[in-house]
Design a protein around this motif. Structure first.
Motif, PDB file in Angstrom:
ATOM      1  N   TRP A 264       0.758  -1.252   0.129  1.00 25.93           N
ATOM      2  CA  TRP A 264      -0.039   0.005  -0.053  1.00 25.93           C
ATOM      3  C   TRP A 264       0.777   1.341   0.007  1.00 25.93           C
ATOM      4  N   HIS A 265       2.026   1.293   0.624  1.00 27.81           N
ATOM      5  CA  HIS A 265       2.749   2.471   0.759  1.00 27.81           C
ATOM      6  C   HIS A 265       3.284   3.017  -0.743  1.00 27.81           C
ATOM      7  N   ASP A 266       3.907   2.007  -1.391  1.00 27.70           N
ATOM      8  CA  ASP A 266       4.283   2.498  -2.761  1.00 27.70           C
ATOM      9  C   ASP A 266       3.279   3.037  -3.708  1.00 27.70           C
ATOM     10  N   TRP A 267       2.196   2.562  -3.483  1.00 22.65           N
ATOM     11  CA  TRP A 267       1.109   3.039  -4.371  1.00 22.65           C
ATOM     12  C   TRP A 267       0.498   4.322  -3.772  1.00 22.65           C
ATOM     13  N   MET A 268       0.506   4.421  -2.507  1.00 25.52           N
ATOM     14  CA  MET A 268       0.027   5.659  -1.796  1.00 25.52           C
ATOM     15  C   MET A 268       1.041   6.953  -1.954  1.00 25.52           C
ATOM     16  N   LYS A 269       2.296   6.739  -2.226  1.00 24.84           N
ATOM     17  CA  LYS A 269       3.122   7.889  -2.639  1.00 24.84           C
ATOM     18  C   LYS A 269       2.475   8.931  -3.436  1.00 24.84           C
ATOM     19  N   LYS A 270       1.828   8.142  -4.408  1.00 21.81           N
ATOM     20  CA  LYS A 270       0.830   9.079  -5.530  1.00 21.81           C
ATOM     21  C   LYS A 270       0.086  10.000  -5.084  1.00 21.81           C
ATOM     22  N   SER A 271      -0.612   9.631  -3.894  1.00 16.48           N
ATOM     23  CA  SER A 271      -1.650  10.420  -3.380  1.00 16.48           C
ATOM     24  C   SER A 271      -1.133  10.883  -1.822  1.00 16.48           C
ATOM     25  N   LYS A 272      -0.328  11.730  -1.709  1.00 14.67           N
ATOM     26  CA  LYS A 272       0.143  12.061  -0.310  1.00 14.67           C
ATOM     27  C   LYS A 272      -0.647  12.703   0.686  1.00 14.67           C
ATOM     28  N   GLY A 273      -1.840  13.103  -0.114  1.00 14.19           N
ATOM     29  CA  GLY A 273      -2.992  13.677   1.048  1.00 14.19           C
ATOM     30  C   GLY A 273      -3.402  12.801   1.906  1.00 14.19           C
ATOM     31  N   LEU A 274      -3.543  11.472   1.488  1.00 13.59           N
ATOM     32  CA  LEU A 274      -4.076  10.242   2.114  1.00 13.59           C
ATOM     33  C   LEU A 274      -3.147   9.728   2.903  1.00 13.59           C
ATOM     34  N   LEU A 275      -1.720   9.845   2.665  1.00 12.68           N
ATOM     35  CA  LEU A 275      -0.698   9.059   3.291  1.00 12.68           C
ATOM     36  C   LEU A 275      -0.781   8.909   4.956  1.00 12.68           C
ATOM     37  N   GLU A 276      -1.116   9.990   5.528  1.00 14.24           N
ATOM     38  CA  GLU A 276      -1.326  10.128   6.748  1.00 14.24           C
ATOM     39  C   GLU A 276      -2.287   9.314   7.507  1.00 14.24           C
ATOM     40  N   GLU A 277      -3.611   9.312   6.962  1.00 10.35           N
ATOM     41  CA  GLU A 277      -4.402   8.483   7.117  1.00 10.35           C
ATOM     42  C   GLU A 277      -4.476   6.788   6.952  1.00 10.35           C
ATOM     43  N   TYR A 278      -3.701   6.657   6.012  1.00 17.06           N
ATOM     44  CA  TYR A 278      -3.256   5.212   5.707  1.00 17.06           C
ATOM     45  C   TYR A 278      -2.356   4.747   6.562  1.00 17.06           C
ATOM     46  N   GLU A 279      -1.320   5.473   7.052  1.00 19.67           N
ATOM     47  CA  GLU A 279      -0.396   5.159   8.060  1.00 19.67           C
ATOM     48  C   GLU A 279      -1.120   5.017   9.408  1.00 19.67           C
ATOM     49  N   ARG A 280      -2.185   5.768   9.717  1.00 22.50           N
ATOM     50  CA  ARG A 280      -2.914   5.474  10.866  1.00 22.50           C
ATOM     51  C   ARG A 280      -3.441   4.086  10.741  1.00 22.50           C
ATOM     52  N   LEU A 281      -3.802   3.562   9.565  1.00 23.27           N
ATOM     53  CA  LEU A 281      -4.408   2.513   9.618  1.00 23.27           C
ATOM     54  C   LEU A 281      -3.690   1.154   9.316  1.00 23.27           C
ATOM     55  N   PHE A 282      -2.732   1.535   8.697  1.00 21.27           N
ATOM     56  CA  PHE A 282      -1.661   0.165   8.229  1.00 21.27           C
ATOM     57  C   PHE A 282      -0.485   0.367   9.115  1.00 21.27           C
ATOM     58  N   GLY A 283      -0.187   1.523   9.659  1.00 22.69           N
ATOM     59  CA  GLY A 283       1.199   1.544  10.422  1.00 22.69           C
ATOM     60  C   GLY A 283       2.148   2.289   9.765  1.00 22.69           C
ATOM     61  N   ARG A 285       5.793   1.943  10.137  1.00 27.66           N
ATOM     62  CA  ARG A 285       6.924   1.061   9.973  1.00 27.66           C
ATOM     63  C   ARG A 285       6.829  -0.046   8.916  1.00 27.66           C
ATOM     64  N   GLU A 286       7.973  -0.171   8.061  1.00 26.03           N
ATOM     65  CA  GLU A 286       8.197  -1.215   7.118  1.00 26.03           C
ATOM     66  C   GLU A 286       7.994  -2.704   7.762  1.00 26.03           C
ATOM     67  N   ASP A 287       8.062  -3.060   8.968  1.00 28.96           N
ATOM     68  CA  ASP A 287       8.129  -4.235   9.468  1.00 28.96           C
ATOM     69  C   ASP A 287       6.747  -4.522  10.224  1.00 28.96           C
ATOM     70  N   THR A 288       5.809  -3.791   9.666  1.00 35.44           N
ATOM     71  CA  THR A 288       4.324  -3.742  10.105  1.00 35.44           C
ATOM     72  C   THR A 288       3.470  -4.499   8.913  1.00 35.44           C
ATOM     73  N   PHE A 289       2.646  -5.366   9.356  1.00 35.14           N
ATOM     74  CA  PHE A 289       1.694  -5.839   8.209  1.00 35.14           C
ATOM     75  C   PHE A 289       0.381  -5.864   9.107  1.00 35.14           C
ATOM     76  N   THR A 290      -0.632  -5.749   8.146  1.00 31.48           N
ATOM     77  CA  THR A 290      -1.865  -5.472   8.941  1.00 31.48           C
ATOM     78  C   THR A 290      -2.932  -6.552   8.351  1.00 31.48           C
ATOM     79  N   VAL A 291      -3.692  -7.093   9.515  1.00 27.84           N
ATOM     80  CA  VAL A 291      -4.604  -8.224   9.414  1.00 27.84           C
ATOM     81  C   VAL A 291      -6.193  -7.644   9.545  1.00 27.84           C
ATOM     82  N   LEU A 292      -6.801  -7.398   8.381  1.00 27.40           N
ATOM     83  CA  LEU A 292      -8.258  -6.943   8.352  1.00 27.40           C
ATOM     84  C   LEU A 292      -9.265  -8.000   8.399  1.00 27.40           C
ATOM     85  N   ILE A 293     -10.050  -7.647   9.386  1.00 30.99           N
ATOM     86  CA  ILE A 293     -11.082  -8.641   9.565  1.00 30.99           C
ATOM     87  C   ILE A 293     -12.397  -8.039   9.464  1.00 30.99           C
TER      88      ILE A 293
END
Length: 364
Positions: A264-283, A285-293
């Motif tokens: 998600w991070h490499d793709w989200m670089k194109k839309s920096k306005g939402l990058l902060e929101e996505y970091e709140r959701l997915f973390g 740090r590069e060593d973090t993965f997210t499990v969505l249920i």
């Protein structure tokens, strides 16, 4: 050592075919009774097809609390079904008919020898007398073995002179019963080790033998069997997305989506306005993965803390697991009648001037 005995099992469905008095048949086919008074059950007759046949042993299975139970076993070459199925006769009257033939009676005994019985047909009557209002019992059934056999047959002839049902023969029968029970346990070892057939208490022992993966975990018996069935794939694939998805589904009953940082991070670089929101959701740090249920899917109740601890066992070394529960939300105007997951908002006017829907319709 001894010859294999034939067995007749009177459990579960066989209990339905017997004649009962005051006993209640449960949904799982057990005969139960509560309180004081007299209860009785006459088992369906068993035909050994051997005129003048002999009988060896009877074992009763059940729980009896604060009550007395009596087992009457009788054998006869005559077919007594007409008398035993006569609804006009009481159980004591039927017992007197059986006592006209070879019979044996034991009180509060769940393991008894039938060496005194001779006859083609076997009848078993079980009666229970409740001593108080809190008396209760649950009868599961019984197993009878035939024909008669004894360890004395393997001894010198001098020990066989007194014949069947002698003191020495009964003495040897006690040792024989211990040997047969032990031999039966040995014969059933493959069933004990079969995770599909073994009892629930053995499943936790299996988990300890294979690494203690169920320790401090609240697995159901079905979940334990499922893990043992796929243990090789789970252990070899520990830390992979596919195994983690399967384990989440096992303990929650819901499908999970696993999002890795780079996806998600490499793709989200194109839309920096939402990058902060996505970091709140997915973390961040590069060593973090997210499990969505998705909590909208039907499944079992989930404890977030227990699920996080469970996922730690399947998280690769040096990685962090972030768990996100997705739930439905409703955005409404200034009125809301929902108790949770709702937001009040003021609708804004949108300018649609000049927008062409088709060649025939223009807004604005």
């Amino acid at each position: 050592m001894v010859k294999t005995a034939k067995k007749v099992n009177m459990f579960r469905l066989a209990l339905r075919r017997g004649i009962k008095y005051r006993m209640e048949l449960t949904d799982d086919d057990r005969l139960c009774g509560f309180g004081g008074g007299y209860f009785a059950w006459l088992a369906p007759v068993f035909d050994s097809m051997d005129q003048g046949g002999t009988w060896h042993r009877l074992r009763l299975a059940g729980i009896f609390e604060n009550c007395k139970y009596e087992v009457l076993a009788a054998a006869a070459d005559a077919d007594l079904r007409e008398e035993m199925e006569d609804g006009g006769l009481t159980f004591p009257q039927k017992a007197e008919i059986l006592k006209q033939y070879s019979w044996i009676r034991r009180v509060n005994t769940d393991d008894m020898l039938l060496h005194e019985l001779t006859g083609r047909y076997l009848w078993v009557m079980i009666s229970v007398s409740g001593a108080a209002a809190d008396s209760r019992f649950c009868l599961e059934g019984f197993q009878a073995e035939f024909p008669w056999q004894s360890f004395s047959e393997y001894l010198p002839e001098i020990y066989q002179e007194e014949g069947r049902n002698s003191f020495f023969e009964r003495y040897m029968a006690a040792l024989q019963s211990m040997y047969e029970d032990l031999e039966k346990e040995v014969d059933h070892i493959p069933e004990y080790l079969d995770y599909e057939l073994t009892s629930e208490e053995n499943l936790h022992a299996f988990s300890e033998w294979t690494g203690g993966w169920a320790r401090d975990r609240e697995f159901t018996s079905g979940q334990l069997r499922e893990v043992i069935r796929n243990l090789q794939r789970i252990q070899s694939g520990r830390g992979t997305k596919s195994v983690m998805r399967d384990m989440v589904y096992l303990v929650t009953g819901r499908e999970a989506r696993i999002i890795e940082y780079f996806k998600w991070h490499d793709w989200m670089k194109k839309s920096k306005g939402l990058l902060e929101e996505y970091e709140r959701l997915f973390g961040k740090r590069e060593d973090t993965f997210t499990v969505l249920i998705d909590m909208a899917d039907p499944g079992m109740e989930i404890s977030e803390e227990k699920l996080r601890r469970f996922l730690e066992d399947f998280t690769p070394l040096g990685m962090c697991c972030n768990v996100v529960f997705l739930d439905w939300n409703s955005h409404m105007d200034t009125h809301c009648y929902l108790d949770q997951n709702s937001c009040l908002s003021v609708p804004e006017f949108g300018d649609a001037g000049g927008v062409v829907l088709s060649e025939n319709y223009i807004l604005g």
